[in-house]
Enzyme design. Structure first.
Site: not given
Ligand code: IVH
Length: 680
Positions: A123, A127, A232, A320, A414, A432, A437
């Site tokens: 997945e 962010d 999710y 990440k 300016c 300004c 301008c």
């Molecule tokens: S699963 C127990 N799936 O990432 C598992 N988290 O530390 C819980 N996040 O702030 C997370 N997309 O909200 C999962 N597809 C995704 C996600 C996701 C973003 C965020 C989550 C949390 C951080 C995980």
């Protein structure tokens, strides 16, 4: 007496049925728009349905329920957020930063379960801000932030404003769903543009903007930020009848929740790596920010066997993406003057590659920020693509200074017109304020011709600058006086491009007036507000004369914006420009659907109408469009919900049925008469 009582009984019954029907229709369109991203009706049509529902609910207030689509923004500002316990904690994820760490994760899973072939759900890692939504009997009951994982904050009011969150699920289940609230990149940029104009501090990235928007005590502010969500997971796997992450996501989607569609079920760690490579290369194309990929063991039985540590599940990991940052030299700082006079410092950098593109300039936002970050000319600086969007200078690397670096002072005057710059109260930006301008005028014209404004093809930033330098345009009205022979004298302007340009300018005269209102560049009036103004007043001449009170009567209009509109139209130079635009033949009328026309003053508003038989004066399609414009709803078949049947010649079974049900029937003459009355 008895009759009256009977009458109101019937009205109430009809209202109840109509309210239920409208809610269902609105929910369905909402789902298409915000979840499937595939709307089937226009925004104006949607607003009209919502208004019909609002009117009915206003007439029968006791029929209002918390899950009605009208209740998305209702609440008053809160004094503070209440705490919410998460009986099932909201865990976080452990991280992997490279291929090796992912392979180790795969090995650990295989070792611990003794299973050779593991299916993984891949997945996108959105962010934003983690949220939890509780549904009781299919109704949205409470929404909260993650907080420290065991206790979060109750942000139900704010979450209700997010249209991608259904207030009712498609099955009456008890369910706690988890996901991420986020701000689309486009919306992030829009909000920051607006904040720049009002001199407010900018949000550093979409995540901060999403968090800031959800932690508002006043839900009306949250409602103005087009937040969205992707769900999710569920807190308790027993709440749904599924045994895999993949099946669970499908089920959430079937329940009407928004689930990310880029998810993919794979059957080996090599396929996980391919998925990661693909999204690392293509993340910029998404209209939301992702900061990595989440990999989850698909099978719930295996998840249960693996269990969790105190902080995170052992069956999932977040890969990440590497930070998109680089170090480079700050060669100079240039200042640019925007349309509203705001003076913005821009860093001129030694070119450096960042997330696949060469970066040579980055915004420094304002002087305070330069001071705070102690950024000096000649410094080595860390640059980042903030949310993949605009490059920004994160910090200076003081340890790499050689002693030659110099502190930067913003100019006092300016750079374009030489007038003294001012810092308005409560603003971080320098401005300004010379109305003449040239930089502001030029930027103003660029805005005037842009797509959401007058949309004049062939007039980009370059050509406008060229016209401006040649002295051919000094304001938007001059565009309509441009002569063919003058244009032909300009560099790179051939016969064909000149003709195309003149045609595009001519065509823009026919635009509906909201494009002009937006194009004028009135402070705080964005495209959406321009549309509201046009809808409410019908034409520019009426709008010009409106006072604050009339402006404030429009929903969505705040005191700051109302003040800005009145101040704008009071300026003599604005009056002169408008007169010239009008004399040139630029349309001042609104061509869309007027709010009040839709709302009340038509015999069709709020009614469900069926058309049958042959009409002579117009086609059934045209008749249907007219009825819709006038606030009615046209459906195909006669039922007890029908309010009116319009029967042309040779009407058949629909007429019989309407007569049986006692529904009002009009012939074509009566229909035309009603239309004529409305037109008056
Ligand atoms: S699963 C127990 N799936 O990432 C598992 N988290 O530390 C819980 N996040 O702030 C997370 N997309 O909200 C999962 N597809 C995704 C996600 C996701 C973003 C965020 C989550 C949390 C951080 C995980």
């Amino acid at each position: 007496m008895e009759d009256e009582a009977h009458q109101s009984q019937v009205d109430r019954g009809t209202a109840l049925a109509r309210i239920a029907q409208l809610r269902e229709t609105i929910d369905a369109h909402n789902y298409r728009y915000h979840v499937l991203d595939d709307p089937k009706i226009t925004d104006a049509e949607y607003d009209q349905l919502l208004r019909q529902l609002q009117q009915l609910e206003a007439a029968f207030p006791d029929l209002v329920t918390p899950d009605s689509p009208t209740q998305r923004v209702g609440g008053a500002p809160l004094p503070h957020f209440e705490k919410v316990a998460h009986p099932i904690p909201m865990l976080s994820l452990s991280n992997a930063f490279n291929e090796q760490e992912l392979r180790e994760f795969d090995q650990r899973i295989k070792r611990a379960t003794g299973v050779e072939r593991i299916s993984y759900m891949c997945e996108l890692k959105i962010d934003g801000l983690a949220i939890s939504l509780r549904y009781e009997n299919g109704r949205f009951a409470q929404g909260s932030t993650r907080g420290d994982g065991s206790v979060g904050e109750d942000i139900t009011q704010n979450l209700k404003t997010i249209r991608a969150i259904p207030l009712r699920l498609r099955r009456p289940v008890d369910l706690e769903v988890r996901g991420e609230a986020y701000l689309p990149k486009k919306e992030f940029m829009r909000i920051n543009r607006e904040r720049e104009e009002t001199g407010e501090a900018l949000f550093a990235n979409p995540r901060n903007a999403a968090a800031g928007s959800l932690r508002q005590l006043d839900p009306k502010i949250t409602a103005k930020r087009a937040l969205s969500v992707f769900m999710y997971g569920i807190a308790d796997s027993a709440e749904l009848d599924v045994r895999q992450q993949s099946a669970m996501l499908d089920d959430l989607s079937e329940l009407g929740l928004k689930v990310n569609n880029e998810r993919q079920l794979v059957h080996s760690i090599d396929d996980v790596l391919d998925y990661i490579d693909r999204w690392q290369a293509h993340r910029a194309e998404l209209d939301y920010e992702i900061d990595g990929i989440v990999i989850k063991v698909d099978d719930f039985s295996l998840q249960e066997a693996l269990g969790t540590t105190a902080k995170s599940p052992r069956w999932a990991i977040a890969y990440k993406f590497p930070a998109e940052e680089a170090v480079t030299l700050l060669k100079a700082i240039e200042v640019t003057v925007g349309r509203t006079g705001v003076v913005t410092p821009t860093a001129v950098l030694e070119p450096v590659t960042l997330a696949g593109t060469t970066v040579q300039r980055a915004s420094l936002h304002n002087e305070d920020l330069i001071r705070e970050k102690d950024i000096r000319l000649g410094d080595h600086v860390l640059v980042r693509k903030a949310g993949d969007i605009i490059p920004e200078v994160v910090q200076s690397l003081a340890e790499r200074r050689a002693g030659e670096e110099r502190e930067y002072r913003m100019p006092t005057h300016c750079p374009e017109c030489g007038s003294e710059l001012v810092r308005l109260e409560d603003e971080v930006a320098l401005r300004c304020i010379n109305p003449n301008c040239p930089a502001q005028t030029r930027e103003g014209i660029i805005h005037f011709v842009s797509r959401d404004a007058m949309n004049i093809d062939g007039l980009g930033e370059k050509v406008v600058t060229q016209l401006f330098r040649a002295g051919l345009v000094r304001g938007p009205a001059d565009l309509y006086d441009l002569q063919r022979d003058e244009l032909l004298k300009l560099e790179r302007m051939g016969e064909k491009s000149v003709d195309n340009l003149l045609t595009a300018i001519e065509r823009s005269k026919q635009n509906s007036v909201e494009k002009l209102i937006f194009g004028l560049g009135i402070r705080l009036v964005g495209a959406k507000a321009a549309e509201l103004l046009a809808q409410a007043f019908g034409d520019l001449d009426t709008l010009r004369q409106a006072d604050e009170e009339q402006l404030l009567a429009i929903e969505g209009m705040g005191p700051k914006m109302a003040d800005s509109v009145v101040t704008y139209f009071a300026k003599p130079e604005v009056a002169a420009t408008l007169e010239r635009l009008q004399a040139a033949g630029v349309n001042f009328a609104y061509k869309g659907l007027r709010q009040e026309q839709v709302a009340t003053d038509s015999p069709f508003s709020g009614k469900t109408v069926v058309l049958t038989g042959t009409l002579h004066e117009m086609s059934r399609k045209e008749a249907g469009e007219k009825i819709t414009t006038l606030g009615g709803k046209v459906t195909g078949s006669v039922s007890k919900n029908t309010d009116l049947l319009i029967a042309g010649e040779k009407a058949g079974s629909k007429l019989t049925k309407a007569e049986q049900l006692g529904i009002e029937v009009w012939d074509e003459a009566r229909f035309l008469e009603a239309l004529a009355n409305v037109a008056e």
